[in-house]
Design an enzyme around this catalytic site. Sequence first.
Site, short mmCIF file in Angstrom:
data_model
loop_
_atom_site.label_atom_id
_atom_site.label_comp_id
_atom_site.label_asym_id
_atom_site.label_seq_id
_atom_site.Cartn_x
_atom_site.Cartn_y
_atom_site.Cartn_z
N LYS A 123 -88.91 4.61 -130.23
CA LYS A 123 -89.02 3.86 -128.96
C LYS A 123 -90.44 3.36 -128.65
O LYS A 123 -90.87 3.36 -127.51
CB LYS A 123 -88.50 4.72 -127.80
CG LYS A 123 -87.00 4.95 -127.85
CD LYS A 123 -86.51 5.91 -126.81
CE LYS A 123 -86.83 7.34 -127.17
NZ LYS A 123 -86.07 8.33 -126.41
N ASP B 7 -83.17 14.66 -123.93
CA ASP B 7 -82.59 14.03 -122.74
C ASP B 7 -81.06 13.98 -122.80
O ASP B 7 -80.39 14.05 -121.76
CB ASP B 7 -83.17 12.64 -122.49
CG ASP B 7 -83.08 11.72 -123.70
OD1 ASP B 7 -82.72 12.19 -124.79
OD2 ASP B 7 -83.38 10.52 -123.55
#
Length: 362
Positions: free
Chosen positions: A67, A102
């Site tokens: 990311k 997450d």
Amino acid sequence: MESKTYAIDQKFMVGTGDQLFDYIADCLNEFKKEQDLLNKSLPLGFTFSFPCRQKSLKSGKLTTWTKGFKASGVEGQDVVELLNEACKRKGVAIDVIALVNDTTGTLMSCAYSDHNTYVGLILGTGTNACYMEDVNKVGTWAGDGNARETIVNMEWGAFGDNGVLDDIRTEYDFNVDRTSLNQGKQLYEKMISGMYLGEISRQVMVKLVQAKLLFNGVSSTKLDTANSFETRFLTDIENDDSNNGMVVTEILNKLDLNPSIDDIMLVRAVCHSVAKRAARLAVAGLAAVTKKVHRENRPEVTIGIDGTLYKKHPLFKKEMEEMMKQLVPGVKVNFMLSEDGSGKGAALIAAVACRLHNNKAH
């Protein structure tokens, strides 16, 4: 729940690991100060949404950045230790109780209110999934001998890194990968997640301009610039219900383009198709996971979902629900939106870990 969001500047994403973790420690310190908790040592659930090799609840080594992160000196290191060291340097009284991905946090936060939650999904800047599995099916399990189930973090963004998705990857997917920071990695993620959908759309538009099918064959410097077409534009364009495409026009004007009505319709079609493909690819993975967790004693399967792409893009929820019915007929599947699932879930896991620790101490 009291919460605050802190943006991470690009310089911390690609600087040194010490700079990144010092910044996180500074944010924790500021938040504690605002909550009048400076003098109190707090247990922390640390959500770290990157691939890790996790040896225990409070220890995990970063396998690889994703990311857009590339902070040096972190890969191969225990991120809990790095955060603890940064907190010591900055004088922040924090005790990291749990390291949580997450996806795991999202599953936990939804399972708190719906006990049929067996799958967690992130659809935001990146994408990942996790699911509940019997420990006797997990070859790497070395935890509590009394545990019956554990959460498996799939890191499914890396699906396709061995070439199995090449048959369905387009020239735009290959181009996006070639210009990324982690070339050859996270190929499934690069077809689905918010970090890449805008760039895929831009590359399609550039190809249409070159074929003289868009903007009369005349591009602009901004449109020709990588990542100039942001993924949020796809959401804005999908939400534009005006007859004249007013929102589309405003976005294209910012890129120094003056679209005709035909141009507006074509740009809408491009953005819609890119988002629709992403939603369907995500469900293809979810359908496989759902088939794995569904059993006779589990007539319903709830999938907890977090991430701005799912929350904000109007197409995703409807498209995913319809495709799931086609791919997993006969199974009742519920999609449950998690509000700050990664943060709340990490807090829940930390709370449970604290309770277990305290019970053992007594």
